[in-house]
Design an enzyme around this catalytic site. Structure first.
Site, PDB file in Angstrom:
ATOM      1  N   GLY A 248       1.392   2.493  -0.046  1.00  0.00           N
ATOM      2  CA  GLY A 248       1.637   4.150   0.267  1.00  0.00           C
ATOM      3  C   GLY A 248       0.311   4.940   0.485  1.00  0.00           C
ATOM      4  N   ASP A 249      -0.820   4.351  -0.160  1.00  0.00           N
ATOM      5  CA  ASP A 249      -2.162   4.880  -0.018  1.00  0.00           C
ATOM      6  C   ASP A 249      -2.572   4.636   1.538  1.00  0.00           C
ATOM      7  OD1 ASP A 249      -1.969   5.435  -2.676  1.00  0.00           O
ATOM      8  OD2 ASP A 249      -2.982   3.466  -3.057  1.00  0.00           O
TER       9      ASP A 249
END
Length: 304
Positions: A248-249
């Protein structure tokens, strides 16, 4: 300049154990240590796609030195705020099932909080600030709101990647992007989703409540991008899944690194999908080579 803020960084200690037996002696088959923390992950991926950033946040002790030295080797700019206690260590235990044991994080004093706010107050109107992840238990409630207020006073765009009250309270401040996954979005609005269609009204609500763009990641169903002019869905790239940590990052890094260059949310979304998928297919964060291999496979279609 893109600034990433990680309030509770970590060393992620990845441990592989075959046939884990609780209450017994187990021997590792492999282990390695990586710098952890959502904003730090964003900075590391930004470097891979040739977007410069400066990593901010709290670091302390020998564990903090490990992280700062690692980022220096990767030629990532940093301006961390020193704290008196050690940065935490998170254990990622990989066996038949994946188990995580996360540290609490250091106690951060009022003076140290003020020092970070002073550093953040130097941002300019054409910068973007990425606020990511959990906060140490010692931080006063609403500290994210204090940081957002500094950013807004400088007329700087910001992205926030967190959940719960911190996310809801940030929406009226018009973040450039928010990125809950489908489970976090359901929890945020106290609902359940059975289909992708169920998600759409609540993704739109994020924009109604103030966000300029929203990405909802849906694991095996790809991701959705909500913009003021339409809703878009990505395809799902196919490779063996190796790593869920940091995907997600990496998606946020792909988005913000591209958006900062061309102001095009659709193209930024494509790069977000490529970066997030590349990390999911890697033991550590994605390499530049794999990101560049995958970008040609990303297909984005407008669905509304």
């Amino acid at each position: 300049m893109i600034y990433t803020v990680t309030l509770n960084p970590s060393i992620d200690y990845i441990v592989h154990v075959d046939d884990l037996k609780l209450g017994d002696l187990n021997r590792m088959t492999a282990d390695f240590k990586l710098p952890g923390g959502k904003g730090i992950n964003v900075s590391r991926i930004l470097k891979r796609i040739n977007a410069e950033s400066t990593a901010l946040g709290f670091l302390g002790g020998f564990t903090g030195t490990f992280i700062s030295d690692w980022l220096t080797r990767e030629k990532i700019q940093t301006n961390f705020t020193p704290v008196g206690e050690d940065t935490r260590i998170n254990i990622k235990l990989k066996s038949d099932e994946e188990t995580e044991i996360n540290g609490l994080g250091p106690t951060v004093s009022n003076e140290e909080m003020q020092n970070l706010k002073q550093i953040l107050s130097t941002v300019q109107a054409d910068d973007i600030v990425v606020l990511s992840g959990s906060t140490p238990a010692s931080l006063r409630k609403g500290f994210y709101e204090e940081l957002i207020q500094i950013v807004k006073e400088k007329k700087t765009d910001f992205i926030i990647d967190t959940t719960g009250a911190d996310l809801l309270n940030a929406l009226p401040q018009e973040p450039l992007l928010v990125k809950p996954n489908n489970h976090e979005l359901a929890e945020l609005f106290n609902v359940e989703f059975q289909t992708i269609e169920d998600i759409l009204p609540f993704g739109e609500r994020l924009l109604t409540n103030g966000a300029k763009h929203a990405i909802i990641s849906m694991a095996g169903d790809g991701a959705l991008l909500f913009t003021p002019t339409g809703i878009y869905q990505s395809n799902v790239l196919k490779r063996p899944l190796k790593n869920s940590v940091g995907a997600g990052d990496s998606m946020i890094a792909g988005f913000v690194g591209t958006f900062a260059k061309n102001n095009d949310p659709i193209e930024a979304f494509k790069w977000g999908i490529a970066c997030g998928s590349a990390t999911a297919f890697s033991d550590d964060l994605a390499t530049a080579d794999l990101i560049n291999e995958l970008i040609s496979e990303v297909v984005v279609e407008q669905i509304r």
